[in-house]
Design an enzyme around this catalytic site. Sequence first.
Site, PDB file in Angstrom:
ATOM      1  N   VAL A 176       0.841  -1.200   0.000  1.00 53.31           N
ATOM      2  CA  VAL A 176       0.000   0.000   0.000  1.00 53.31           C
ATOM      3  C   VAL A 176       0.876   1.250   0.000  1.00 53.31           C
ATOM      4  CG1 VAL A 176      -1.851   1.231   1.166  1.00 53.31           C
ATOM      5  CG2 VAL A 176      -1.819  -1.265   1.198  1.00 53.31           C
ATOM      6  N   ASP A 177       1.951   1.251   0.765  1.00 51.88           N
ATOM      7  CA  ASP A 177       2.890   2.367   0.738  1.00 51.88           C
ATOM      8  C   ASP A 177       3.468   2.553  -0.661  1.00 51.88           C
ATOM      9  OD1 ASP A 177       3.054   3.655   3.258  1.00 51.88           O
ATOM     10  OD2 ASP A 177       4.125   1.961   4.090  1.00 51.88           O
ATOM     11  N   VAL A 178       3.819   1.440  -1.299  1.00 53.26           N
ATOM     12  CA  VAL A 178       4.399   1.516  -2.638  1.00 53.26           C
ATOM     13  C   VAL A 178       3.393   2.094  -3.629  1.00 53.26           C
ATOM     14  CG1 VAL A 178       5.289   0.143  -4.557  1.00 53.26           C
ATOM     15  CG2 VAL A 178       6.027  -0.360  -2.221  1.00 53.26           C
ATOM     16  N   GLY A 181       2.962   5.800  -2.966  1.00 54.80           N
ATOM     17  CA  GLY A 181       4.109   6.559  -3.452  1.00 54.80           C
ATOM     18  C   GLY A 181       4.067   6.755  -4.954  1.00 54.80           C
TER      19      GLY A 181
END
Length: 396
Positions: A176-178, A181
């Site tokens: 999810v962070d990726v 980003g």
Amino acid sequence: MGSRTDAPSSDAARRPLEGVLVADFSRVLAGPLATLHLADLGARVVKVERPGSGDETRRWGPPFSPTGTTYFDSVNRNKESVCLDLADPGDRELGRELVRRADVLVGNFRASSTAGFGPDELAALNPRLVTVSITGFGSAGGADRPGYDFVVQALGGLMSITGPSGHPTKVGVALVDVLCGKDATIGILAALARRAVDGRGSHVEVDLLSSLQAALVNQVQAYLGTGVDPQPLDDAHPSIAPYELLTCADGPVAVACGTDGMFARLVEALGAPALAQDARFATNADRVRNRPALRAELADLLRTTTAVDAEALLVRAGVPAGRVGTIGDGLRLAKSLGLDPLLDVVDADGVVVGRQVRNPVRLDRTGPPRRDAPPRLGEHDDAVRRWLSTPMEETP
């Protein structure tokens, strides 16, 4: 004061974002990944960190590295690190000067400000500035809720469709962070394109939960279309069959038959072409409805074949297939296919100090990839402070 590995660019080899200055007040993963993409594309990224501690991921180990940890290293190459205490009047003024000069400012703070600067202050300092806010749950009802990938995977539904039934499972990377980003990068590039037209800055806002929900694509649309929550199917696909791991003599092989023609080639290669005309399996919808029976038939056909041999057989037949490999296996495969997946990164003296996965975007008419190693905490303090203290008209 550009990249340690930069050489003057000819017009033909100019990197797309050369001349763009990014003030990176973000930390952990989503924000630093976005600014990594910008740095790889030629932008100058000044990473502002807390004195004494820096980005939290410098301590997220093992594995450790010369600059902190391999976690930190993964998203912080091609950047300059300066430590500023924004509670200190002198350092805050240097931060304000960085904002004045920047084209983009990225932060992932929970407060209703970007990197500790309010929106009115930012607009007054630099009306051309593209500001980027990365949060867990947006700026309204979830503004004060901390956002961590693991929790968002749970709350947003990703875990509910991952892993075996009854055992919600997280994805093996902070996906999810990726995704967030990358969404932030898209927003930044769109805002810079619009600024090139009207000369005005924009505010880009992304949050982990929204990035996850958009990335659920067909699964979330299935819910919206039926009102029924999708369920986990282990490694199988909810709408395509066979599209899963099939058991061979010594382990599984991944098989993805996206068309009826592929299925016909699959069963012909396995010596059972009649299965393509079997009423249970004639169309994709038939195969999805009769998945258990299909799986049993295919398992019987593969029970004496190794995964390596099955992969080779099916690839020759034009069927997407591959045995389950490790991360190392994947890198070796990419190298064997000529994809050149890795690059060496160098320190200030040009000495190779590590290897990283290259940026996946390839552009023609651009220079060679930048290769600056992730910075040590405060590595560029003196140079950046001196630069920010020099009046713009005197800056080379």
